[in-house]
Motif scaffolding. Structure first.
Motif, mmCIF file in Angstrom:
data_model
loop_
_atom_site.group_PDB
_atom_site.id
_atom_site.type_symbol
_atom_site.label_atom_id
_atom_site.label_comp_id
_atom_site.label_asym_id
_atom_site.label_seq_id
_atom_site.Cartn_x
_atom_site.Cartn_y
_atom_site.Cartn_z
ATOM 1 N N ALA A 167 -3.941 2.665 1.018
ATOM 2 C CA ALA A 167 -2.840 2.866 0.071
ATOM 3 C C ALA A 167 -1.515 3.049 0.800
ATOM 4 O O ALA A 167 -0.506 2.424 0.442
ATOM 5 C CB ALA A 167 -3.126 4.082 -0.809
ATOM 6 N N GLY A 168 -1.517 3.896 1.836
ATOM 7 C CA GLY A 168 -0.277 4.114 2.583
ATOM 8 C C GLY A 168 0.190 2.871 3.305
ATOM 9 O O GLY A 168 1.376 2.526 3.280
ATOM 10 N N GLY A 169 -0.760 2.172 3.955
ATOM 11 C CA GLY A 169 -0.385 0.972 4.689
ATOM 12 C C GLY A 169 0.096 -0.144 3.787
ATOM 13 O O GLY A 169 1.104 -0.802 4.076
ATOM 14 N N THR A 170 -0.598 -0.364 2.668
ATOM 15 C CA THR A 170 -0.190 -1.414 1.733
ATOM 16 C C THR A 170 1.163 -1.104 1.121
ATOM 17 O O THR A 170 2.034 -1.990 1.031
ATOM 18 C CB THR A 170 -1.239 -1.568 0.603
ATOM 19 N N THR A 171 1.363 0.144 0.709
ATOM 20 C CA THR A 171 2.641 0.527 0.104
ATOM 21 C C THR A 171 3.783 0.348 1.091
ATOM 22 O O THR A 171 4.834 -0.207 0.743
ATOM 23 C CB THR A 171 2.594 1.990 -0.370
ATOM 24 N N ALA A 172 3.596 0.813 2.328
ATOM 25 C CA ALA A 172 4.653 0.698 3.334
ATOM 26 C C ALA A 172 4.955 -0.761 3.644
ATOM 27 O O ALA A 172 6.133 -1.161 3.735
ATOM 28 C CB ALA A 172 4.224 1.434 4.603
ATOM 29 N N LEU A 173 3.897 -1.565 3.791
ATOM 30 C CA LEU A 173 4.093 -2.981 4.115
ATOM 31 C C LEU A 173 4.872 -3.694 3.019
ATOM 32 O O LEU A 173 5.847 -4.416 3.283
ATOM 33 C CB LEU A 173 2.731 -3.644 4.324
ATOM 34 N N VAL A 174 4.452 -3.503 1.771
ATOM 35 C CA VAL A 174 5.112 -4.173 0.648
ATOM 36 C C VAL A 174 6.527 -3.631 0.455
ATOM 37 O O VAL A 174 7.458 -4.388 0.165
ATOM 38 C CB VAL A 174 4.286 -4.006 -0.640
ATOM 39 N N TYR A 175 6.692 -2.336 0.620
ATOM 40 C CA TYR A 175 8.008 -1.706 0.446
ATOM 41 C C TYR A 175 9.023 -2.306 1.422
ATOM 42 O O TYR A 175 10.112 -2.739 1.022
ATOM 43 C CB TYR A 175 7.885 -0.204 0.659
#
Length: 221
Positions: A154-162
């Motif tokens: 969740a953290g990695g996906t959110t940061a990447l997309v953000y």
């Protein structure tokens, strides 16, 4: 009403609840587009004219994933492997013998690590909790892998997309739509290739299961 006005009218709390709810239900064992929901919410958070916070999106996804997986674990532990036989007859495209056998193979090979890395694979996101419970994995071990996997995913996906969303305009101004299209296509091709490889292994296991079932039937006759 324009799209921007519509997006600005959505309360951030509603976004967080939707993300957590969909991911939680998916982790429970019900096929829903949890990853799509996470990516969409993270993309909204990259727009500074909206009140959606990327940290809120990530936290909601982690909470939903952990709670959903834990409930799925409890269900799997309560009903055992016969649960997957019933689900396989009703939803063969998601819980067929090949899908379950593939997940079992990963669990047998990687143990609790399959729960961690399963968060990044659509099939295992659905099966990890119930299957870990059905296989009687120790809950303390399952919980550690569940929480750490959810945080990283969740953290990695959110940061990447953000950050990708924030940089999109910069990419377009420097490299044009062609470069962006190439990057998107590369990601799509990689995803399709991975799914194709997993799908081939599932099909092979499905055929093996069918052959074994037919052999048992012949003996019974």
């Amino acid at each position: 009403m324009s799209v921007d006005v519509l997006l600005q009218s959505i309360p951030p709390l509603a976004v967080y609840l939707l993300v957590g709810g969909v991911i939680g239900i998916e982790s429970l064992g019900i096929p829903l587009p949890g990853e799509v929901m996470l990516v969409g919410a993270a993309l909204l958070s990259s727009r500074h004219d909206l009140a959606v916070d990327p940290a809120g999106v990530a936290v909601a996804a982690v909470v939903g994933a952990v709670i959903g997986d834990s409930i799925g674990y409890s269900i799997g532990r309560r009903f055992g492997m016969p649960l997957f036989d019933r689900l396989g007859r009703r939803f063969p495209s998601h819980f067929g013998p090949g899908h379950v056998a593939y997940a079992e193979r990963l669990f047998a090979r990687w143990g609790t690590s399959a729960v961690f890395f399963g968060r990044f694979i659509a099939l295992l996101r659905i099966l990890a909790g119930p299957l870990a419970g059905a296989l009687k994995m120790r809950y303390s071990h399952f919980l550690v892998a569940n929480v750490t996997g959810a945080i990283c995913w969740a953290g990695g996906t959110t940061a990447l997309v953000y950050y990708a969303g924030m940089a999109a305009e910069h990419w377009l101004s420097r490299f044009s739509w062609v470069a962006l299209l190439v990057a998107v296509l590369a990601g799509v091709i990689g995803t399709i290739a991975l799914r194709g490889r997993i799908g081939a292994q599932i099909a092979e296991l499905e055929a093996q299961h069918q052959h074994e079932a037919e052999a048992v039937q012949e003996v019974a006759d």
